[in-house]
Design an enzyme around this catalytic site. Structure first.
Site: not given
Ligand code: TXD
Length: 319
Positions: A83, A152, A176
């Site tokens: 991305r 995370r 995800h």
């Protein structure tokens, strides 16, 4: 015992980091494959020159030829595009689906006995497509996202509670993407669930909600900062832990995108759930009881994955 062989398909940011970690941990000989000529060879040479300093014996080669992955024990796939700011993971679908086709065919022809970990986004759709294109058994093809997402979440929780990361375990289910489902009932500090810690006055629901939001957007936060690509250190570390569980038959319980066959009310779809990874690949799918809220959130996540598969089938009718 002969050394294991680790093939990394895609020699970009994650692929290069994977190769470095696999070498430092002496997981086996390493083959870095990419379609771009020179990059895998250059990175392999650079990594080989770490060996005298670090003292590892692994042989590392770079290649543009699938024949070199023959006999691989583990294959980690990062091939495709990542991305850029403003892009969603789903924007990558069209390009990366074509990539999965060529990667799947390369694996099928050269290393059909490997344990395959897919990282390429949009993860849940790409790992499903890779399984389809490769024809490997579903227990040997998994997607990495849950280890990263829960890592995370854990990192943010440790910061919030001001405790060692070693004592935090956290739990993230689902696809995800923005619909991932961090489950606080199963996220703990030394076994104490987060809702209990809130009751004990160690944090507030508002703060935990903000952490959940930050976890969901964790990838985007890094893309916005880097501007030229997406996260790669933590994704690589996460995939290596899955590879180790397979190679050393550790039977770790890790969240991974796997093909569900009725569990959680889902059939023939890759979704992130806790699984046991050992020498047999995915050896168990762990089905936990979910609160109504977590179940409803999981259903939303599953719907999002289903929509991606519809889009994949529209692009490639052979699926
Ligand atoms: O949790 C997760 N699953 C993820 C996923 C976390 C972070 C990033 N995630 C995704 O991993 C990301 O959205 C991308 O789809 C992949 C790979 O990320 P990376 O940061 O490594 O991307 P790069 O640096 O662009 O590397 C991709 C490489 C690059 O060298 C291309 O030349 C190569 O892939 N590439 C190919 N290799 C082999 N075969 C084909 N067809 C091919 N096409 C491109």
């Amino acid at each position: 015992m002969a050394r294991k062989k680790i093939a990394l398909i895609g020699a970009g940011n994650i692929g290069g980091t994977l190769a470095h970690l696999a070498a430092l941990k002496s997981l086996g000989d390493i083959v870095l494959f990419d379609v771009v000529e020179g990059v895998p060879q250059g990175k392999a040479l650079d990594l080989t020159q770490c060996a005298p300093v670090e003292g590892f014996d692994a042989k590392i080669i770079g290649t543009n030829d699938y024949a070199d992955i023959a006999g691989a024990d583990v294959i980690i796939v990062t091939a495709g595009v990542a991305r850029k700011p403003g892009m969603s993971r789903d924007d990558l679908l069209g390009i990366n689906l074509k990539v999965m086709k060529s990667v799947g065919e390369g694996i099928k022809a050269n290393a059909p006995d490997a344990f395959v970990i897919c990282i390429t986004n949009p993860l849940d759709a790409m790992v499903w497509a890779l399984r389809e294109f490769s024809g490997l058994p579903a227990e040997k093809v998994v997607g990495m996202a849950g280890v990263l997402d829960s890592s995370r979440f854990s990192a943010f929780l440790a910061e919030e509670f001001q405790v060692s990361i070693k004592d935090v375990t956290s739990f993230v289910l689902g696809g995800h993407g923005d619909t991932m489902v961090p489950v606080i009932e199963y996220s703990t500090v030394s076994g104490i669930p987060v809702p209990d810690l809130i009751k004990m006055g160690r944090s507030t629901q508002e703060k935990i909600d903000a952490i959940i939001k930050r976890t969901r957007g964790g990838g985007g936060e890094i893309v916005a900062l880097l501007k030229t690509g997406s996260a790669f250190y933590a994704p690589a570390t996460s995939a290596i832990s899955m590879a180790e569980s397979y190679l050393y038959d550790q039977k770790r319980v890790l969240p991974a995108a796997v093909n569900l066959t009725g569990q959680y009310g889902v059939d023939n779809l890759y979704v992130g759930v806790p699984v046991v990874i050992g020498a047999g690949g995915v050896e168990q799918i762990v089905e936990i009881a979910l609160s109504d809220e977590a179940k409803a959130n999981l259903d939303v996540s599953v719907e999002a994955v289903k929509e991606l598969l519809v889009a994949c089938k529209a692009i490639d009718p052979s699926l």
